[in-house]
Design a protein around this motif. Structure first.
Motif, mmCIF file in Angstrom:
data_model
loop_
_atom_site.group_PDB
_atom_site.id
_atom_site.type_symbol
_atom_site.label_atom_id
_atom_site.label_comp_id
_atom_site.label_asym_id
_atom_site.label_seq_id
_atom_site.Cartn_x
_atom_site.Cartn_y
_atom_site.Cartn_z
ATOM 1 N N LYS A 43 44.316 39.927 40.315
ATOM 2 C CA LYS A 43 44.955 41.100 39.729
ATOM 3 C C LYS A 43 43.861 42.115 39.433
ATOM 4 O O LYS A 43 43.010 41.885 38.571
ATOM 5 N N LEU A 44 43.869 43.238 40.174
ATOM 6 C CA LEU A 44 42.857 44.283 40.013
ATOM 7 C C LEU A 44 43.447 45.465 39.267
ATOM 8 O O LEU A 44 44.535 45.944 39.595
ATOM 9 N N MET A 45 42.712 45.958 38.285
ATOM 10 C CA MET A 45 43.164 47.132 37.551
ATOM 11 C C MET A 45 42.960 48.385 38.393
ATOM 12 O O MET A 45 41.950 48.528 39.087
ATOM 13 N N ARG A 116 32.236 46.120 43.341
ATOM 14 C CA ARG A 116 31.145 47.096 43.359
ATOM 15 C C ARG A 116 31.528 48.389 44.081
ATOM 16 O O ARG A 116 31.154 49.483 43.664
ATOM 17 N N ASP A 117 32.257 48.269 45.186
ATOM 18 C CA ASP A 117 32.618 49.429 46.010
ATOM 19 C C ASP A 117 34.131 49.408 46.201
ATOM 20 O O ASP A 117 34.649 48.708 47.060
ATOM 21 N N TYR A 118 34.825 50.183 45.374
ATOM 22 C CA TYR A 118 36.287 50.170 45.320
ATOM 23 C C TYR A 118 36.820 51.538 45.708
ATOM 24 O O TYR A 118 36.334 52.573 45.238
ATOM 25 N N ARG A 119 37.812 51.517 46.581
ATOM 26 C CA ARG A 119 38.465 52.772 46.944
ATOM 27 C C ARG A 119 39.929 52.495 47.249
ATOM 28 O O ARG A 119 40.254 51.521 47.925
ATOM 29 N N SER A 120 40.800 53.352 46.731
ATOM 30 C CA SER A 120 42.227 53.222 46.982
ATOM 31 C C SER A 120 42.780 54.572 47.410
ATOM 32 O O SER A 120 42.076 55.582 47.386
ATOM 33 N N PHE A 121 44.053 54.576 47.771
ATOM 34 C CA PHE A 121 44.665 55.825 48.221
ATOM 35 C C PHE A 121 44.803 56.844 47.090
ATOM 36 O O PHE A 121 45.098 58.006 47.333
ATOM 37 N N PHE A 122 44.561 56.414 45.838
ATOM 38 C CA PHE A 122 44.683 57.341 44.707
ATOM 39 C C PHE A 122 43.367 57.531 43.951
ATOM 40 O O PHE A 122 43.323 58.259 42.963
ATOM 41 N N SER A 123 42.276 56.907 44.388
ATOM 42 C CA SER A 123 41.084 56.811 43.544
ATOM 43 C C SER A 123 40.148 58.012 43.583
ATOM 44 O O SER A 123 39.151 58.036 42.870
ATOM 45 N N ARG A 124 40.432 59.012 44.404
ATOM 46 C CA ARG A 124 39.585 60.215 44.466
ATOM 47 C C ARG A 124 38.140 59.872 44.828
ATOM 48 O O ARG A 124 37.192 60.429 44.286
ATOM 49 N N GLY A 125 37.954 58.941 45.724
ATOM 50 C CA GLY A 125 36.609 58.555 46.130
ATOM 51 C C GLY A 125 36.283 57.133 45.720
ATOM 52 O O GLY A 125 37.129 56.388 45.228
ATOM 53 N N ARG A 126 35.037 56.753 45.905
ATOM 54 C CA ARG A 126 34.598 55.398 45.592
ATOM 55 C C ARG A 126 34.292 55.244 44.113
ATOM 56 O O ARG A 126 33.954 56.197 43.427
ATOM 57 N N GLY A 127 34.373 53.998 43.660
ATOM 58 C CA GLY A 127 34.041 53.700 42.277
ATOM 59 C C GLY A 127 33.956 52.198 42.092
ATOM 60 O O GLY A 127 33.737 51.450 43.045
ATOM 61 N N ILE A 128 34.137 51.769 40.867
ATOM 62 C CA ILE A 128 34.154 50.345 40.548
ATOM 63 C C ILE A 128 35.512 49.990 39.967
ATOM 64 O O ILE A 128 36.264 50.853 39.522
ATOM 65 N N THR A 129 35.811 48.719 39.978
ATOM 66 C CA THR A 129 36.928 48.204 39.199
ATOM 67 C C THR A 129 36.657 46.729 38.931
ATOM 68 O O THR A 129 35.607 46.197 39.292
ATOM 69 N N ALA A 130 37.603 46.089 38.296
ATOM 70 C CA ALA A 130 37.469 44.669 37.989
ATOM 71 C C ALA A 130 38.865 44.092 37.810
ATOM 72 O O ALA A 130 39.863 44.822 37.794
ATOM 73 N N GLY A 131 38.918 42.784 37.683
ATOM 74 C CA GLY A 131 40.207 42.140 37.522
ATOM 75 C C GLY A 131 40.053 40.671 37.185
ATOM 76 O O GLY A 131 38.976 40.218 36.778
#
Length: 204
Positions: A43-45, A116-131
């Motif tokens: 489950k990723l935030m 470390r390298d997260y990107r989604s269709f809504f993320s406005r570019g690369r970033g981080i996330t966790a879950g």
């Protein structure tokens, strides 16, 4: 908490239809504040620039809220939610799921995941996330639904709308996130330790 026990994923890409992790496609189940990948049970935030995000269709536009242009009554609440570091919210979820599982009210939290390298269709570019890796509640034996009193006894302050109680799976709490999400009571030290471990795992 030891960051060495946190699973580090180098790259995640999310599309409305599927996710790609390490070049492999995975099915997705979308929620307002997180996405669940049934295969790896992750489950990723949702996140934008390392901060919590919501894709519910009634949610306000992120930039308008954070820029102070949204005049709805709960604009300040949305600004607070959109400003919350995603690592902190994951840490809060981890502490709560540990408590819920210990009380027999939620799925087993099997591990923390940092991307470390997260990107989604809504993320406005690369970033981080966790879950989190969570046990599959559809395989748990059905029981009577958890009650608010049981959640509070386990050290969980329910979300304001009580969606965590209404949207249970087989009698277990499965989702803790909302505009006014559930919180671990007196959990500041535990949350801070988990958040710091996630940051160390990401080299921050």
């Amino acid at each position: 908490m030891d960051h060495e026990g946190i699973e580090l994923i180098d790259k995640v890409r999310l599309w409305p239809s599927h996710a790609m992790i390490a070049g492999r496609p995975h099915r997705v189940k979308w929620g307002a504040w997180a996405v669940y990948l049934p295969g790896p049970q992750i489950k990723l935030m949702h996140a934008v620039a390392g901060r919590q995000h919501c894709i519910y269709y009634k949610a306000p536009r992120r930039e308008e809220v954070l820029g102070g242009f949204d005049r709805r009554r709960d604009a300040e609440d949305w600004a607070r939610a959109f400003s919350t570091p995603v690592l902190r919210r994951v840490a809060e979820n981890w502490v709560m799921f540990q408590r819920l599982h210990a009380a027999g009210l939620g799925p087993e939290p099997m591990g923390l995941v940092a991307v470390r390298d997260y990107r989604s269709f809504f993320s406005r570019g690369r970033g981080i996330t966790a879950g989190l890796r969570l046990a599959d509640l559809t395989k748990y034996p059905e029981k009577a639904p958890a009650t608010e009193a049981e959640l509070r006894e386990a050290g969980i302050v329910p979300d304001r709308s009580r969606a965590s109680l209404r949207e249970q799976i087989r009698g277990y709490v499965s989702d803790l996130n909302n505009l006014h999400g559930a919180m671990p009571e007196d959990g500041e030290a535990e949350v801070a330790a988990v958040e710091a471990a996630l940051a160390r795992a990401l080299g921050r």
